[in-house]
Design an enzyme around this catalytic site. Structure first.
Site, PDB file in Angstrom:
ATOM      1  N   ALA A 157      57.757  28.071  26.664  1.00  0.00           N
ATOM      2  CA  ALA A 157      57.316  28.356  25.219  1.00  0.00           C
ATOM      3  C   ALA A 157      57.132  29.797  25.026  1.00  0.00           C
ATOM      4  CB  ALA A 157      56.249  27.657  25.015  1.00  0.00           C
ATOM      5  N   ILE A 191      63.870  31.176  22.417  1.00  0.00           N
ATOM      6  CA  ILE A 191      63.996  29.965  21.450  1.00  0.00           C
ATOM      7  C   ILE A 191      62.734  29.117  21.624  1.00  0.00           C
ATOM      8  CG2 ILE A 191      65.270  27.823  20.821  1.00  0.00           C
ATOM      9  CD1 ILE A 191      67.748  29.173  22.330  1.00  0.00           C
ATOM     10  N   GLY A 192      62.080  29.038  22.846  1.00  0.00           N
ATOM     11  CA  GLY A 192      61.060  28.148  23.066  1.00  0.00           C
ATOM     12  C   GLY A 192      59.674  28.770  22.387  1.00  0.00           C
ATOM     13  N   TYR A 230      74.488  27.528  36.905  1.00  0.00           N
ATOM     14  CA  TYR A 230      74.214  27.265  35.465  1.00  0.00           C
ATOM     15  C   TYR A 230      74.996  26.358  34.928  1.00  0.00           C
ATOM     16  CZ  TYR A 230      72.391  28.382  30.837  1.00  0.00           C
ATOM     17  OH  TYR A 230      72.125  28.144  29.406  1.00  0.00           O
TER      18      TYR A 230
END
Ligand SMILES: NC(=O)c1ccc[n+]([C@@H]2O[C@H](COP(=O)([O-])OP(=O)(O)OC[C@H]3O[C@@H](n4cnc5c(N)ncnc54)[C@H](OP(=O)(O)O)[C@@H]3O)[C@@H](O)[C@H]2O)c1
Length: 315
Positions: free
Chosen positions: A11, A15-16, A175
């Site tokens: 976070a 985006i977090g 990934y």
């Protein structure tokens, strides 16, 4: 609003971080689950000041480490009665870097992006059951489109050091494989948790502006491409709004085991033997995902590996 609690992994960045701000502004109790406490503390202070929300909590979590996940889950359960939303946002994607193992001796990309989220969901299962509308969201990637190539399969050989030929290893491939495996896990967990009312979905992210710090983690060859792509990527706030909508809106209250595209449409498996036009739509559209995601043997393998490599029971 009755207290609603959300955990967002990773976070402190991208985006977090944008999602933390979004939930905080809406009055949620937000647990920022970050691996580097000191670095993230600065973000925590910034977000607390910006949003005026006094219920933002910063807790240490390394999603690549089973010890860290268990410690985090215990601390969370000691502090909070229930969990409403769990957003698995953190991911390892240091493209161009050499083969690395997690502290559990598992290849780092898979440890962070697949096994960690699985173990965390399992450890927080009881807390989620106590919510009246529990939802889990996995951050996916449009990199899984690579599996439209019928010859491509997830490569599980790199998971353990003794099985790998490190020469053929790349973080990019790992990934890609970990995100496809995560989509398979999403569907499987959705079934497993169905009777408890816990909804499990995934968002296929096709790009969101990356910070300079994130771009610096790529080796030069990948950084050049990423910097160019970044010019065209939407803001992190746009993707955070998608997280928020999927996890809170009434229209998705009953949606389970689905893959959302960035316009919040629900994606479907691609048709078999597509003609040229259908192939074009698959590659460049946002409607369908590769059929390989429904391969029963691979789904079972992903599930078995999750169970075995984290040696976890539901708690
Ligand atoms: N941005 C895009 O274009 C894009 C495209 C497709 C998919 N996605 C997905 O979107 C999600 C967010 O990506 P982003 O672009 O916002 O990236 P980002 O800004 O680099 O954020 C990634 C976050 O994950 C954290 N993280 C990495 N390993 C961790 C670990 N072992 N334990 C705990 N946290 C860890 C990082 O922490 P540190 O700050 O400590 O490193 C960082 O906070 C990821 O799941 C990614 O795969 C993004």
């Amino acid at each position: 609003m009755q207290e609603k609690i959300v955990i967002i992994t990773g976070a402190n960045s991208g985006i977090g971080k944008a999602a933390t701000i979004q939930f905080a502004k809406a009055g949620y109790t937000v647990v920022m689950a970050c691996r580097n406490f000191e670095k993230s503390r600065q973000m925590w202070e910034e977000i607390t000041t910006e949003t005026g929300n006094k219920s933002i909590d910063l807790m240490t979590l390394d999603t690549s480490s089973s010890d860290s996940i268990r410690t985090f889950a215990t601390a969370f359960k000691n502090k909070y009665e229930k969990l409403d939303i769990l957003i698995h946002n953190a991911a390892y994607f240091n493209h161009g870097h050499p083969y690395q193992l997690s502290t559990d001796g598992i290849e780092l990309t898979f440890a962070t992006n697949l096994f960690g989220p699985y173990l965390l969901s399992m450890q927080l299962h009881e807390s989620l059951k106590k919510s009246d509308d529990p939802r889990i969201l996995h951050a996916g990637s449009n990199i899984i489109k690579n599996f439209f190539n019928p010859g491509l399969k997830i490569d599980f050989d790199h998971l353990r050091e003794e099985n790998t030929t490190k020469k053929s290893f790349s973080v990019y491939n790992s990934y890609r494989d970990s995100k496809m495996a995560l989509w398979m896990l999403t569907m499987k967990l959705a079934e497993e948790f169905q009777n408890d009312g816990i909804k499990v979905n995934m968002l296929e992210i096709n790009g969101a502006k990356m910070s300079k710090e994130t771009l610096r983690k790529f080796k030069p060859r990948f950084r050049v491409i990423a910097v160019i792509q970044n010019l065209f990527f939407p803001t992190t706030e746009t993707m955070a709004e998608n997280y928020y909508e999927i996890c809170t809106s009434d229209r998705f209250k009953d949606t389970n085991g689905k893959l959302f595209n960035h316009k919040l449409g629900i994606m479907q498996p691609a048709q078999n033997n597509p003609d040229f036009k259908a192939q074009f739509t698959q590659l460049f559209g946002i409607e369908v995902y590769p059929n390989y995601a429904h391969d029963p043997e691979t789904i079972e393998k992903v599930w078995q590996l999750c169970v075995e490599l984290t040696q976890n029971q539901r708690m």
